[in-house]
Design a protein around this motif. Structure first.
Motif, PDB file in Angstrom:
ATOM      1  N   GLY A  27       1.173 -10.037   4.292  1.00  0.00           N
ATOM      2  CA  GLY A  27       1.670  -8.868   3.580  1.00  0.00           C
ATOM      3  C   GLY A  27       2.994  -8.330   4.075  1.00  0.00           C
ATOM      4  O   GLY A  27       3.678  -7.603   3.357  1.00  0.00           O
ATOM      5  N   LEU A  72      -1.866  -1.848   5.289  1.00  0.00           N
ATOM      6  CA  LEU A  72      -2.041  -0.930   4.157  1.00  0.00           C
ATOM      7  C   LEU A  72      -0.832  -0.022   3.977  1.00  0.00           C
ATOM      8  O   LEU A  72      -0.353   0.173   2.858  1.00  0.00           O
ATOM      9  CB  LEU A  72      -3.310  -0.093   4.345  1.00  0.00           C
ATOM     10  CG  LEU A  72      -4.627  -0.852   4.223  1.00  0.00           C
ATOM     11  CD1 LEU A  72      -5.791   0.017   4.673  1.00  0.00           C
ATOM     12  CD2 LEU A  72      -4.826  -1.355   2.805  1.00  0.00           C
ATOM     13  N   LEU A  75       2.199  -2.079   2.672  1.00  0.00           N
ATOM     14  CA  LEU A  75       2.065  -2.457   1.266  1.00  0.00           C
ATOM     15  C   LEU A  75       2.249  -1.258   0.340  1.00  0.00           C
ATOM     16  O   LEU A  75       2.711  -1.401  -0.784  1.00  0.00           O
ATOM     17  CB  LEU A  75       0.706  -3.117   1.018  1.00  0.00           C
ATOM     18  CG  LEU A  75       0.498  -4.480   1.670  1.00  0.00           C
ATOM     19  CD1 LEU A  75      -0.903  -4.981   1.380  1.00  0.00           C
ATOM     20  CD2 LEU A  75       1.546  -5.484   1.220  1.00  0.00           C
ATOM     21  N   ARG A  76       1.876  -0.086   0.818  1.00  0.00           N
ATOM     22  CA  ARG A  76       1.989   1.129   0.006  1.00  0.00           C
ATOM     23  C   ARG A  76       3.422   1.672  -0.014  1.00  0.00           C
ATOM     24  O   ARG A  76       3.841   2.310  -0.972  1.00  0.00           O
ATOM     25  CB  ARG A  76       1.042   2.185   0.556  1.00  0.00           C
ATOM     26  CG  ARG A  76       0.951   3.397  -0.295  1.00  0.00           C
ATOM     27  CD  ARG A  76      -0.098   4.325   0.227  1.00  0.00           C
ATOM     28  NE  ARG A  76      -0.202   5.462  -0.664  1.00  0.00           N
ATOM     29  CZ  ARG A  76      -0.818   6.549  -0.382  1.00  0.00           C
ATOM     30  NH1 ARG A  76      -1.435   6.677   0.765  1.00  0.00           N
ATOM     31  NH2 ARG A  76      -0.871   7.532  -1.239  1.00  0.00           N
ATOM     32  N   THR A 141      -4.926  -8.985  -0.389  1.00  0.00           N
ATOM     33  CA  THR A 141      -4.480  -8.607   0.953  1.00  0.00           C
ATOM     34  C   THR A 141      -4.792  -7.141   1.203  1.00  0.00           C
ATOM     35  O   THR A 141      -5.270  -6.763   2.276  1.00  0.00           O
ATOM     36  CB  THR A 141      -2.967  -8.876   1.122  1.00  0.00           C
ATOM     37  OG1 THR A 141      -2.733 -10.270   0.896  1.00  0.00           O
ATOM     38  CG2 THR A 141      -2.476  -8.492   2.504  1.00  0.00           C
ATOM     39  N   ARG A 142      -4.534  -6.322   0.206  1.00  0.00           N
ATOM     40  CA  ARG A 142      -4.831  -4.886   0.321  1.00  0.00           C
ATOM     41  C   ARG A 142      -6.333  -4.671   0.534  1.00  0.00           C
ATOM     42  O   ARG A 142      -6.744  -3.895   1.396  1.00  0.00           O
ATOM     43  CB  ARG A 142      -4.349  -4.166  -0.940  1.00  0.00           C
ATOM     44  CG  ARG A 142      -4.402  -2.665  -0.858  1.00  0.00           C
ATOM     45  CD  ARG A 142      -3.782  -2.017  -2.095  1.00  0.00           C
ATOM     46  NE  ARG A 142      -2.323  -2.137  -2.051  1.00  0.00           N
ATOM     47  CZ  ARG A 142      -1.589  -2.867  -2.894  1.00  0.00           C
ATOM     48  NH1 ARG A 142      -2.160  -3.527  -3.865  1.00  0.00           N
ATOM     49  NH2 ARG A 142      -0.283  -2.916  -2.765  1.00  0.00           N
TER      50      ARG A 142
END
Length: 165
Positions: A27, A72, A75-76, A141-142
């Motif tokens: 990620g 996380l 990715l966010r 992935t998340r």
């Protein structure tokens, strides 16, 4: 070799961290696999020399959640990740786990073979997680990171003696 191979793959906390490192590499950046290796070498040597940390089992379990939350958050975020900070976190998380390996590794002539097995098992899990998640949609992935963050939290609570077994 077999005992070393089974150590990182049969210990749930070690297995979860290796999967988290694979998720982070997938990620964020594949370079994190190399930083994980650097952390493994440093932590393994530290542990083999008898080095210890206070609350080391708790820190090892918490490291799983730390890497997963890093995935996380990255990715966010709409900004590109700060690779140096990500690398430092992954290396530190792996170093804590590798230190535990170093404390449990044989101290006799079979140590080199044990470490070869542990290295092979670790590379297969983290590299395999990376390759698998790289091929799947980002949502996987998340989802994996979310599950790993929760599992790391449960493991940390358990190692702190807060869960009834």
């Amino acid at each position: 070799i077999a005992a070393g191979f089974l150590h990182p793959t049969s210990g749930v906390d070690h297995l979860l961290l290796l999967m988290a490192v694979g998720a982070a590499a997938s990620g964020i950046s594949s370079q994190l696999l190399l930083w994980g290796l650097a952390g493994a070498i440093g932590g393994g040597v530290f542990g083999a020399l008898g080095g210890r940390l206070p609350a080391q089992e708790f820190l090892a379990a918490l490291a799983i959640s730390a890497v997963a939350v890093l995935v996380l958050r990255t990715l966010r975020s709409k900004q590109s990740p700060q690779l140096g900070a990500c690398a430092a976190l992954v290396a530190a998380a792996v170093a804590v786990h590798a230190m535990l390996h170093g404390l449990e590794a044989p101290a006799d002539g079979s140590a080199v073979l044990w470490w070869l097995g542990a290295f092979t098992g670790s590379v297969l899990v983290s590299g395999g997680s990376f390759l698998l998640l790289r091929r799947l949609p980002l949502a996987w992935t998340r989802g994996a990171a979310l599950l790993l963050a929760l599992c790391g939290g449960v493991a940390a609570l358990g190692s702190a003696g807060l869960l009834i077994r």
